[in-house]
Scaffold this active site. Structure first.
Site, PDB file in Angstrom:
ATOM      1  CE  LYS A 128      -3.124   2.838   2.602  1.00 38.69           C
ATOM      2  NZ  LYS A 128      -3.468   3.267   3.968  1.00 38.69           N
ATOM      3  N   GLY A 189      -7.805   9.327  10.372  1.00 37.37           N
ATOM      4  CA  GLY A 189      -7.992   9.421  11.805  1.00 37.37           C
ATOM      5  C   GLY A 189      -9.035  10.418  12.259  1.00 37.37           C
ATOM      6  CB  ALA A 215      -8.302   7.871   5.287  1.00 40.07           C
ATOM      7  N   GLY A 216     -10.866   7.971   7.340  1.00 34.79           N
ATOM      8  CA  GLY A 216     -12.013   8.783   7.694  1.00 34.79           C
ATOM      9  C   GLY A 216     -13.207   8.052   8.260  1.00 34.79           C
ATOM     10  CG  ASN A 237      -5.161   1.273  12.439  1.00 36.90           C
ATOM     11  OD1 ASN A 237      -3.969   1.464  12.327  1.00 36.90           O
ATOM     12  ND2 ASN A 237      -5.643   0.683  13.512  1.00 36.90           N
ATOM     13  CB  THR A 238      -8.177   5.705  13.730  1.00 36.95           C
ATOM     14  OG1 THR A 238      -6.857   5.912  13.220  1.00 36.95           O
ATOM     15  CG2 THR A 238      -8.339   6.530  14.997  1.00 36.95           C
TER      16      THR A 238
END
Length: 299
Positions: A128, A189, A215-216, A237-238
């Site tokens: 990635k 994040g 993301a987001g 992830n977050t």
């Protein structure tokens, strides 16, 4: 992605029930294919920000993810012999590792990081790529990303690429030879969810390779919306690691991705502005008392 319509109809009729823990060799209706490899899960999960490797392992298992991302600059996968090794709890024999370039702000840093990953992982080529623009927003620097992607593809890396939600850039990355494009839903994040579904829809409609939101995502409904739009998968992830209960949130995200995909395949009803339609039949309904009285008076 082609659907096995016969199996799908059997499932709808209740004659067979596909599960999410099948082996790759078993026939399934709707799999994710990236760089020629088939996956039953459309949820990809990162390995950072957990309190320890044990929590990481439990969350990954609860998510059902088969592809897990690893920040090579931040996570030990063998670089440091005297430190805990992520591969001891998440072995490559069970998961497809996706080394990423988190924390890289230049072409040179990104390319060098992924070359190191390939050495550490015995020639592993699926990666990635992300080249960030600044440390405050972590927005992708697309000029540097395009340059890095070109170098890596020439070196036979299979590049999944983090990108802005610009449809033109996404198409350029596809035409260069990237195996998947991964537009952001919002800033890394941030947990803000999908802020520009219209651009995302254009990317999806024009792509001939997998499109995965990256993301987001902040909660399960964000993942569901991404899948309902037609995304091939979601990477996060977050949203899991920063939850009060990461393992439970991982389970929720698994269900969210699955339900969003099913809703996309089922096809939602059309939206009709100012055009209500009753759920129950109207023919043969007993007339209201006022209507009956009116008809009696007219006789």
């Amino acid at each position: 992605m082609a659907i096995n319509l016969k199996l799908w109809l059997l499932w709808v009729e209740g004659k067979t029930v596909p599960t999410t823990n099948r082996s790759h060799s078993q026939e399934s209706m709707d799999n994710l294919v990236i760089a020629g490899k088939t996956y039953t899960s459309r949820l990809l999960v990162g390995t950072g920000k957990y309190k320890d490797f044990n929590e990481t392992r439990m969350a990954i298992e609860a998510s059902g993810a088969e592809i897990i991302t690893v920040a090579i600059r931040r996570t030990n996968i063998g670089q440091n012999a005297n430190e805990p090794n992520l591969l001891d709890v998440l072995p490559p024999s069970r998961y497809t590792l996706l080394p990423n370039t988190a924390g890289c702000y230049t072409v040179d840093d990104a390319v060098r990081t992924l070359r190191l990953a390939r050495e550490l992982l015995d020639g592993h080529s699926l990666v990635k790529l992300e080249v960030l623009g600044d440390p405050r927003t972590l927005y992708p620097n697309m000029v540097e990303t395009l340059k890095a992607a070109e170098i890596l593809i020439k070196e036979d890396f299979q590049v999944m690429v983090y990108t802005s939600d610009d449809p033109i850039i996404a198409k350029q990355l596809e035409e260069m030879g990237c195996v998947a494009v991964m537009p952001l839903a919002s800033l890394i994040g941030s947990g803000m969810g999908i802020l520009n579904p219209w651009n995302l829809q254009i990317i999806i409609d024009n792509a001939k390779i997998p499109v995965l939101v990256d993301a987001g995502v902040g909660t399960a409904s964000d993942a569901t919306i991404a899948m309902e739009l037609g995304c091939d998968g979601v990477l996060m992830n977050t949203a899991i690691a920063a939850a009060t209960n990461p393992v439970l949130m991982a389970s929720a995200m698994k269900k969210a991705v699955e339900s969003g995909r099913e809703a996309f395949l089922a096809g939602r009803m059309p939206k009709k502005l100012y055009s209500a339609s009753p759920s129950s039949p109207v023919d043969g309904v007993i007339a209201p008392a006022s209507d009956a009285a009116t008809r009696k008076a007219a006789q």
